[in-house]
Design an enzyme around this catalytic site. Structure first.
Site, short mmCIF file in Angstrom:
data_model
loop_
_atom_site.label_atom_id
_atom_site.label_comp_id
_atom_site.label_asym_id
_atom_site.label_seq_id
_atom_site.Cartn_x
_atom_site.Cartn_y
_atom_site.Cartn_z
N ASP A 80 24.13 29.01 32.01
CA ASP A 80 24.00 29.59 33.34
C ASP A 80 25.24 29.34 34.19
OD1 ASP A 80 21.50 29.34 32.11
OD2 ASP A 80 20.44 29.33 34.02
N HIS B 223 25.30 31.24 37.51
CA HIS B 223 24.65 31.42 38.82
C HIS B 223 25.64 31.61 39.97
CE1 HIS B 223 20.46 31.21 37.88
NE2 HIS B 223 20.59 30.09 37.19
N HIS C 88 17.38 35.98 35.37
CA HIS C 88 17.89 36.42 36.68
C HIS C 88 18.60 37.77 36.60
CE1 HIS C 88 17.25 33.14 39.67
NE2 HIS C 88 16.94 32.49 38.56
N ASP D 104 12.87 47.44 52.65
CA ASP D 104 14.17 48.03 52.94
C ASP D 104 14.75 48.65 51.68
OD1 ASP D 104 16.65 48.68 53.97
OD2 ASP D 104 17.44 46.63 53.83
#
Length: 700
Positions: free
Chosen positions: A161, A163, A223, A637
């Site tokens: 990861d 990130h 993710h 939104d």
């Protein structure tokens, strides 16, 4: 002298043991809070999914709005996506001084990108879209499981990861070298979210992927999912950096993510996956899955919609019989809708606001309870509701099995115990034991697994008799000094060689004298950050904690024992922390072993109010709900403009009110939305949204 040496040795060992205990406790706090946030995200998504699945739109306009809320990436077909994200129509002004890309890419282009991002420059939107277009074309040609051989390069470097922490990627390239024909890389997912430079990381990795397609390999992480990005920062980052073309860029990222391979196999002996495996993981099935169908693994949409009608009728109370179509007795169901409630006039804003808060809170709680029932939603698979495969009809088996295969490889974690069970800590995937690993490796003739997905203090960790290796490449993940990053290098002998690092300028500039006391100071700093986060979590649940404490305070003395304090706190927060061990850092010592819990909670409130000058009851609610409210705001939104239009708000409110059986006319909704628009600009920003949806504790 001998006795003195023994005393010094004993003192030093006790000192090191205390530091290690503090370090482990701090780690538990960070990790428990992180996983609790993931659970909140999944529960929130399930709540919206449930509302949408049970909706009965009254017009094609409402139906279109609902279909776009959580599955926006699926609404574009191939030709439509190409037309929508037309990069050729975007002009690059002469004043632009950043890097310029032309395709096919060359190594000089990647070098230019690295230098530009080091200087905090931004790549023009035209080149971003062009790069994504080419990356997507390349990824579509790749199999679900990439195959890498050490015969064609000296070694293969595997990174975990990142990130959004670009400094870690720069440090990896500095230490290990850039990708080249003699240096292969595998990046094991979770490139985005949390950090502030996710987009730059993706641009660099995609560029190298196109330049060296045989040497650079990217796996999908949990993710790489647009629903997760709504909460953890990537969506917000893209829209802030590209205000004009951000929506197009996000749409392309969503589509590129779903084309990322799911695993990488080195020399047919080492399998690299982001999360883990389960007792049902099947590599043969994983290779054949049409992976682009799963734009978000958080939601699986079935092909057939007709089977939803009996379910909707049952929930709405329309069924006249307690039996199903086959004549069998139907399982009892909870009623979602309350008795019809006449809304008070919107002219009396205070009265309407109180009624609205009470009604919304009651119905949200009801919907959450419905979502947590695993049998309540048979055709929409979510993390908290996995339908038994053997109970499904034949046409759905393949779809459900495919979804679960991807779910497990992206979200699962290893555990020391035998067996395989649901991962309730994260809310998705499973926990798999050493026996599951052993059977899996034996079945596919593998030596060991490499996975990421979990932050490790040293950057890597072996488990399951060194058959499972976790590699995590984002250093200082929770706080500066909280953990090292690492990558692993594999040669033809497949023996792992680790490189650890910390991309921390503060540590690099310390003098020798400062370095001697650095571990203690660093642990204190990280520990302070962890307890600050924990105190915020406690403060956010003040109301629930008071109720839990009162259950032990039968005589209403305002005091409870420290043992009962620990039990009550765990019953509310459910973080699985050793509260008795953490108590000295959270509660001042008491002579008689009793705690005045009201004054303790007042101290927590005072600490938070010193940072934000807001009344205590409102601040508590904001701390508890801000992440969920911000995610809801981004879901509504749809154009990611940072503003909710009146139409978007009206359609969303209709979705809520249709299931609450609230009699509110269109004029009433218009009055409500106008009252929320405090600055009268025709839109609702996030601050106005928070003001409208604050859920203040009701007075007894």
């Amino acid at each position: 002298a001998f006795k003195a040496a023994v005393l010094i040795q004993q003192w030093y060992r006790r000192h090191v043991a205390r530091l290690e205990m503090r370090r482990r406790c701090t780690w538990r706090i960070f990790q428990s809070i992180e996983y609790a946030c993931e659970q909140d995200q999944i529960k929130l998504h399930n709540f919206f999914s449930y509302l949408m699945d049970q909706s009965t739109p009254s017009s094609s306009k409402e139906r279109d709005f609902i279909s776009r809320m959580l599955i926006s990436g699926e609404s574009y077909k191939e030709a439509e996506l190409e037309k929508y994200c037309d990069y050729e129509s975007i002009e690059v002004p002469d004043s632009y001084t950043g890097p310029r890309l032309s395709f096919p890419l060359l190594p000089d282009h990647a070098t230019a990108l690295l230098e530009a991002f080091q200087q905090k420059q931004q790549l023009h939107a035209r080149y971003v879209l062009n790069l994504l277009h080419e990356t997507r074309k390349h990824l579509k040609q790749l199999p679900n499981i990439s195959h890498v051989s050490t015969c064609y390069s000296e070694e293969v470097t595997v990174c975990g990861d990142l990130h959004g922490q670009l400094d870690d990627l720069f440090l990896i390239f500095y230490k290990n070298g850039l990708p080249s024909p003699s240096k292969s890389y595998v990046f094991n997912g979770d490139f985005v979210d949390r950090g502030k430079q996710s987009l730059e990381i993706l641009v660099i990795l995609f560029a190298f992927l196109l330049i060296y397609p045989k040497e650079v390999h990217l796996n999908r992480g949990n993710h790489e999912d647009h629903m997760v990005n709504l909460r953890y920062g990537f969506t917000k980052e893209v829209m802030q950096k590209y205000k004009v073309h951000g929506k197009k860029i996000l749409k392309m990222f969503q589509n590129v993510f779903c084309w990322l391979p799911l695993a990488t196999l080195i020399d047919q002996k080492v399998l690299i996956i982001h999360g883990g495996i389960s007792d049902t993981t099947d590599l043969d099935m994983l290779e054949k899955i049409q992976r682009d169908k799963f734009i978000s693994v958080l939601r699986l949409k079935k092909r057939k919609e007709s089977s939803r009608k009996p379910e909707i009728q049952a929930i709405n109370g329309e069924s006249e019989s307690g039996t199903d179509a086959a004549g069998n007795e139907a399982a009892p169901r909870l009623s979602l809708q309350p008795q019809s409630a006449q809304a008070p006039s919107t002219a009396n804003r205070l009265e309407f606001s109180r009624w609205l808060r009470q009604t919304v809170q009651e119905q949200i709680d009801t919907c959450r309870r419905m979502v947590d029932i695993s049998e309540s939603e048979p055709e929409e698979l979510t993390y908290s509701s996995v339908v038994s495969l053997k109970d499904a009809d034949e046409p759905c088996w393949t779809r459900q099995e495919e979804w679960k295969q991807i779910l497990d490889v992206l979200w699962s974690d290893p555990m020391p115990q035998e067996g395989c069970r649901e991962n309730k800590v994260r809310g998705g995937g499973c926990y798999f034991g050493p026996d599951v690993t052993e059977k899996f490796l034996e079945k596919y003739s593998l030596q060991f697994l490499i996975r990421s997905h979990e932050c490790k203090q040293e950057g890597y960790e072996f488990c399951h008799n060194r058959k499972v290796l976790t590699i995590f490449s984002a250093s200082n993940y929770y706080e500066i000094g909280s953990n090292r990053g690492a990558y692993v290098k594999l040669g033809p002998d497949l023996i792992p060689h680790f490189v650890q690092y910390q991309a921390n300028k503060t540590a690099h500039t310390l003098t020798m004298t400062q370095r001697q006391g650095f571990p203690v100071a660093l642990i204190s700093r990280v520990e302070e950050s962890a307890f600050r986060a924990l105190r915020e979590k406690l403060f956010a649940h003040t109301s629930a904690l008071i109720s839990a404490f009162k259950a032990y305070d039968v005589d209403n003395t305002g005091r409870i024992s420290l043992s009962n304090w620990a039990t009550a706190v765990e019953s509310v927060l459910r973080l699985g922390l050793p509260w008795r061990m953490l108590r000295p850092q959270l509660v001042h010592s008491t002579e008689d072993g009793m705690l005045e819990y009201k004054s303790w909670l007042d101290d927590l409130a005072m600490e938070q109010r010193s940072q934000e000058h807001i009344q205590s009851s409102l601040l508590e609610v904001i701390y508890r709900n801000r992440s969920n409210l911000e995610t809801i705001f981004r879901i509504i939104d749809r154009d990611h403009s940072g503003l909710i239009s009146f139409e978007e708000f009206q359609q969303t409110w209709k979705l809520f009110s249709s299931h609450m059986n609230i009699e509110l006319t269109d004029d009433g909704i218009n009055d409500l939305v106008r009252s929320i628009d405090f600055n009268k600009d025709g839109n609702i920003d996030f601050n106005e949204f928070l003001e409208a949806f604050r859920l203040v504790k009701q007075c007894p």
